[in-house]
Design a protein around this motif. Structure first.
Motif, PDB file in Angstrom:
ATOM      1  N   PRO A  61       0.764  -1.375  -0.447  1.00  0.00           N
ATOM      2  CA  PRO A  61       0.031  -0.388  -0.057  1.00  0.00           C
ATOM      3  C   PRO A  61       1.078   1.418  -0.022  1.00  0.00           C
ATOM      4  O   PRO A  61       2.015   1.177   0.478  1.00  0.00           O
ATOM      5  CB  PRO A  61      -0.983  -0.281   1.414  1.00  0.00           C
ATOM      6  CG  PRO A  61      -0.281  -1.756   1.635  1.00  0.00           C
ATOM      7  CD  PRO A  61       0.200  -2.394   1.196  1.00  0.00           C
ATOM      8  N   GLN A  62       0.702   2.558  -0.924  1.00  0.00           N
ATOM      9  CA  GLN A  62       0.858   3.205  -0.841  1.00  0.00           C
ATOM     10  C   GLN A  62       0.836   4.072   0.529  1.00  0.00           C
ATOM     11  O   GLN A  62       2.333   5.258   1.151  1.00  0.00           O
ATOM     12  CB  GLN A  62       0.856   4.585  -2.296  1.00  0.00           C
ATOM     13  CG  GLN A  62       0.754   5.690  -1.997  1.00  0.00           C
ATOM     14  CD  GLN A  62       3.008   5.663  -3.124  1.00  0.00           C
ATOM     15  OE1 GLN A  62       2.714   4.599  -4.060  1.00  0.00           O
ATOM     16  NE2 GLN A  62       3.286   5.791  -2.053  1.00  0.00           N
ATOM     17  N   GLU A  63      -0.058   4.323   1.130  1.00  0.00           N
ATOM     18  CA  GLU A  63      -0.422   4.822   2.622  1.00  0.00           C
ATOM     19  C   GLU A  63       0.542   4.360   3.571  1.00  0.00           C
ATOM     20  O   GLU A  63      -0.141   2.644   3.729  1.00  0.00           O
ATOM     21  CB  GLU A  63      -1.575   5.506   2.381  1.00  0.00           C
ATOM     22  CG  GLU A  63      -2.326   6.801   1.481  1.00  0.00           C
ATOM     23  CD  GLU A  63      -1.393   7.394   1.879  1.00  0.00           C
ATOM     24  OE1 GLU A  63      -0.673   8.277   2.284  1.00  0.00           O
ATOM     25  OE2 GLU A  63      -0.914   8.280   0.640  1.00  0.00           O
ATOM     26  N   PHE A  68      -3.559  -3.283   3.939  1.00  0.00           N
ATOM     27  CA  PHE A  68      -3.906  -3.779   2.983  1.00  0.00           C
ATOM     28  C   PHE A  68      -4.076  -3.060   1.472  1.00  0.00           C
ATOM     29  O   PHE A  68      -4.410  -2.119   1.551  1.00  0.00           O
ATOM     30  CB  PHE A  68      -4.734  -4.330   2.919  1.00  0.00           C
ATOM     31  CG  PHE A  68      -5.049  -5.082   4.315  1.00  0.00           C
ATOM     32  CD1 PHE A  68      -4.228  -6.213   5.030  1.00  0.00           C
ATOM     33  CD2 PHE A  68      -6.063  -5.163   5.326  1.00  0.00           C
ATOM     34  CE1 PHE A  68      -3.997  -7.479   5.903  1.00  0.00           C
ATOM     35  CE2 PHE A  68      -5.853  -5.566   6.901  1.00  0.00           C
ATOM     36  CZ  PHE A  68      -5.084  -7.255   7.231  1.00  0.00           C
ATOM     37  N   ILE A  69      -3.785  -4.325   0.466  1.00  0.00           N
ATOM     38  CA  ILE A  69      -4.453  -3.605  -1.025  1.00  0.00           C
ATOM     39  C   ILE A  69      -5.611  -3.915  -1.698  1.00  0.00           C
ATOM     40  O   ILE A  69      -6.208  -4.885  -0.623  1.00  0.00           O
ATOM     41  CB  ILE A  69      -3.290  -3.541  -1.694  1.00  0.00           C
ATOM     42  CG1 ILE A  69      -2.056  -3.760  -1.532  1.00  0.00           C
ATOM     43  CG2 ILE A  69      -3.237  -3.638  -3.271  1.00  0.00           C
ATOM     44  CD1 ILE A  69      -1.327  -4.257  -2.341  1.00  0.00           C
ATOM     45  N   ASN A 208       0.197  -7.753  -0.079  1.00  0.00           N
ATOM     46  CA  ASN A 208       1.498  -7.325  -0.473  1.00  0.00           C
ATOM     47  C   ASN A 208       1.203  -7.717  -1.943  1.00  0.00           C
ATOM     48  O   ASN A 208       0.543  -8.833  -1.547  1.00  0.00           O
ATOM     49  CB  ASN A 208       2.950  -7.572  -0.256  1.00  0.00           C
ATOM     50  CG  ASN A 208       3.056  -8.516  -0.129  1.00  0.00           C
ATOM     51  OD1 ASN A 208       2.956  -8.934   1.340  1.00  0.00           O
ATOM     52  ND2 ASN A 208       4.116  -9.698  -0.608  1.00  0.00           N
ATOM     53  N   MET A 209       1.894  -7.877  -3.010  1.00  0.00           N
ATOM     54  CA  MET A 209       2.224  -8.490  -4.540  1.00  0.00           C
ATOM     55  C   MET A 209       3.397  -9.607  -4.330  1.00  0.00           C
ATOM     56  O   MET A 209       4.308  -7.330  -4.904  1.00  0.00           O
ATOM     57  CB  MET A 209       1.368  -7.775  -6.028  1.00  0.00           C
ATOM     58  CG  MET A 209      -0.396  -8.213  -5.336  1.00  0.00           C
ATOM     59  SD  MET A 209      -1.146  -7.100  -6.662  1.00  0.00           S
ATOM     60  CE  MET A 209      -1.452  -5.564  -6.419  1.00  0.00           C
ATOM     61  N   LEU A 232       0.295   2.384  -5.976  1.00  0.00           N
ATOM     62  CA  LEU A 232       0.822   1.430  -5.024  1.00  0.00           C
ATOM     63  C   LEU A 232       2.353   2.379  -4.883  1.00  0.00           C
ATOM     64  O   LEU A 232       2.712   2.270  -5.833  1.00  0.00           O
ATOM     65  CB  LEU A 232       0.519  -0.295  -5.537  1.00  0.00           C
ATOM     66  CG  LEU A 232      -0.779   0.137  -5.184  1.00  0.00           C
ATOM     67  CD1 LEU A 232      -1.168  -1.147  -5.632  1.00  0.00           C
ATOM     68  CD2 LEU A 232      -1.553   0.298  -4.182  1.00  0.00           C
ATOM     69  N   ASP A 233       3.433   1.058  -3.815  1.00  0.00           N
ATOM     70  CA  ASP A 233       4.360   1.530  -3.215  1.00  0.00           C
ATOM     71  C   ASP A 233       4.552   0.097  -4.429  1.00  0.00           C
ATOM     72  O   ASP A 233       5.124  -0.767  -3.465  1.00  0.00           O
ATOM     73  CB  ASP A 233       4.748   2.206  -2.260  1.00  0.00           C
ATOM     74  CG  ASP A 233       6.167   1.663  -1.932  1.00  0.00           C
ATOM     75  OD1 ASP A 233       6.943   2.731  -1.926  1.00  0.00           O
ATOM     76  OD2 ASP A 233       6.431   1.491  -0.166  1.00  0.00           O
ATOM     77  N   ALA A 234       5.868   0.544  -5.202  1.00  0.00           N
ATOM     78  CA  ALA A 234       6.752  -0.690  -5.450  1.00  0.00           C
ATOM     79  C   ALA A 234       7.601  -0.154  -5.624  1.00  0.00           C
ATOM     80  O   ALA A 234       9.172   0.460  -5.460  1.00  0.00           O
ATOM     81  CB  ALA A 234       6.841  -0.851  -6.416  1.00  0.00           C
ATOM     82  N   VAL A 235       8.779  -1.527  -4.709  1.00  0.00           N
ATOM     83  CA  VAL A 235      10.214  -1.491  -4.121  1.00  0.00           C
ATOM     84  C   VAL A 235      11.202  -2.601  -5.190  1.00  0.00           C
ATOM     85  O   VAL A 235      10.506  -3.666  -4.583  1.00  0.00           O
ATOM     86  CB  VAL A 235      10.365  -1.915  -2.555  1.00  0.00           C
ATOM     87  CG1 VAL A 235      12.076  -1.808  -2.022  1.00  0.00           C
ATOM     88  CG2 VAL A 235       9.331  -0.932  -1.763  1.00  0.00           C
TER      89      VAL A 235
END
Length: 389
Positions: A61-63, A68-69, A208-209, A232-235
């Motif tokens: 999740p971005q925030e 959860f997503i 997460n995915m 979304l947040d992608a690392v």
């Protein structure tokens, strides 16, 4: 080519000194090749473990206040259609304790689709007992790491209880055990996605995915694209393991300094041999110059001597390095798993490039080592040189 004949005569005239000069270069080459094989093996093993056994990109999740997503099915499809993406796996995770008789261990309980997760992180390759895909055929199957299984004293077929404060204990049957060689072996358990969701009292969401891409070294670029498309947040694995990669780069720099010192020592051996030849052959050098040999030809004689010594040392050193590496590969050296990110044996890789780098660097050092004695010989005064004996 009379310069070559003179160089060979000088080298053969002082056999003991020549032997030690050649041996110094050979020993340096042998040590360097073994160390480079060790560094190559360590780097490849670490990168392989990081890249193959972990998602290339993790979506969350971005925030920070969102746990959860939501609409994970929609986002999964968007990510799957992103250029460079090979596979996407949706995961629901939570903290739980696994109990078996009097044994209990805390775990990260991950709800997955085994087919999708295997496409991302190749879990199937790490299965040492049981069957990963049995998870999808039963609603109470669980796969755990081998270290966790050892701590709980369980095997495939045993039943364990998962316990969390907000739900009744749930019984799971162990259908597989994996060994990834990473800390996940001690604290990770996999079960079916909807089973874990239900156990934690959630539905329609994901924690997460996980994403696998075609080119792991493009993961940063693809992660930025996913963030732009989904919000979304992608690392990427590169960002997540930046400290490990910095450690590798630092080690490489330190090791090359060490290589330089070893080569410098070998170079001094060659230089010492050539200086001794200059001092011993002063009269001969003076006579050559008196007969019309130019200073350039005198310089060339000593550069050829260095080249010959270096070539003999390099060839012998390559044999030393090859035999040393093969010997270490044949008899693996155990190291504590906590020393280097889960590695249990000293990793080596017999890479031809290591020999190429060692040979090139050695020749450069030998040429540099020959410059001073060659220039010293070329600057001798012919009359003084002839009268020196």
């Amino acid at each position: 080519m009379y310069e070559l004949q003179i160089a060979l005569r000088h080298i053969s005239a002082r056999k003991r000194l020549t032997f030690f000069a050649i041996f110094a270069v050979a020993l340096a080459i042998g040590v360097i090749v073994v160390l480079m094989s060790l560094m190559s093996g360590f780097t490849d093993e670490l990168i392989s473990t990081t890249v193959e056994n972990s998602p290339h990109i993790i979506i969350s999740p971005q925030e920070d206040d969102q746990e959860f997503i939501h609409f994970s099915g929609y986002y999964s499809e968007v990510i799957r259609n992103t250029e460079g993406v090979m596979a996407v796996s949706t995961v629901f995770s939570g903290q739980a304790a696994l109990q078996y008789r009097d044994n209990a261990e805390g775990v990260d309980l991950l709800g997955i689709d085994p087919v999708a997760e295997n496409a991302v992180v190749n879990i199937e390759n790490d299965i040492v007992s049981g069957d990963l895909f049995e998870i999808s055929r039963t609603n109470n199957g669980i796969v755990i790491g081998d270290n966790l299984a050892e701590d709980l004293d369980v095997v495939v077929g045993d039943n364990v209880d998962a316990v969390i404060p907000t739900s009744e204990p749930r019984s799971f049957r162990i259908v597989g055990i994996f060994d990834s060689g990473t800390p996940a072996d001690e604290s990770t358990a996999y079960a079916r996605f909807d089973t874990v969701q239900d156990f934690f009292g959630e539905s329609g969401v994901a924690s997460n995915m996980n994403v696998r891409v075609r080119d792991p070294y493009q993961a940063d670029v693809i992660a930025q694209s996913i963030e732009s498309d989904t919000g979304l947040d992608a690392v990427s694995w590169i960002e997540a393991n930046s400290q490990i990669l910095e450690l590798i780069n630092t080690q490489v720099a330190i090791v090359w300094v060490f290589y330089g010192l070893i080569y410098a020592i070998a170079g001094f051996g060659v230089a010492n041999t050539l200086i001794t030849v200059v001092m011993d052959k002063k009269k001969e050098i003076g006579m050559l110059m008196a007969m019309g040999t130019s200073r350039g030809h005198i310089t060339r004689i000593f550069l050829l001597e260095s080249l010959i010594l270096g070539t003999m040392g390099v060839l012998l050193g390559c044999v030393f390095g090859y035999l040393g590496t093969v010997l270490l590969l044949a008899y693996p050296i155990d190291i504590p798993s906590e020393t280097y990110y889960g590695l249990t044996t000293l990793p080596l890789k017999l890479d031809p490039l290591n020999f190429v780098y060692a040979i090139i660097f050695s020749f450069l050092i030998n040429i540099v080592a020959a410059v001073y004695p060659a220039r010293r010989a070329a600057r001798l005064d012919p009359v003084e040189a002839i009268e020196s004996e």
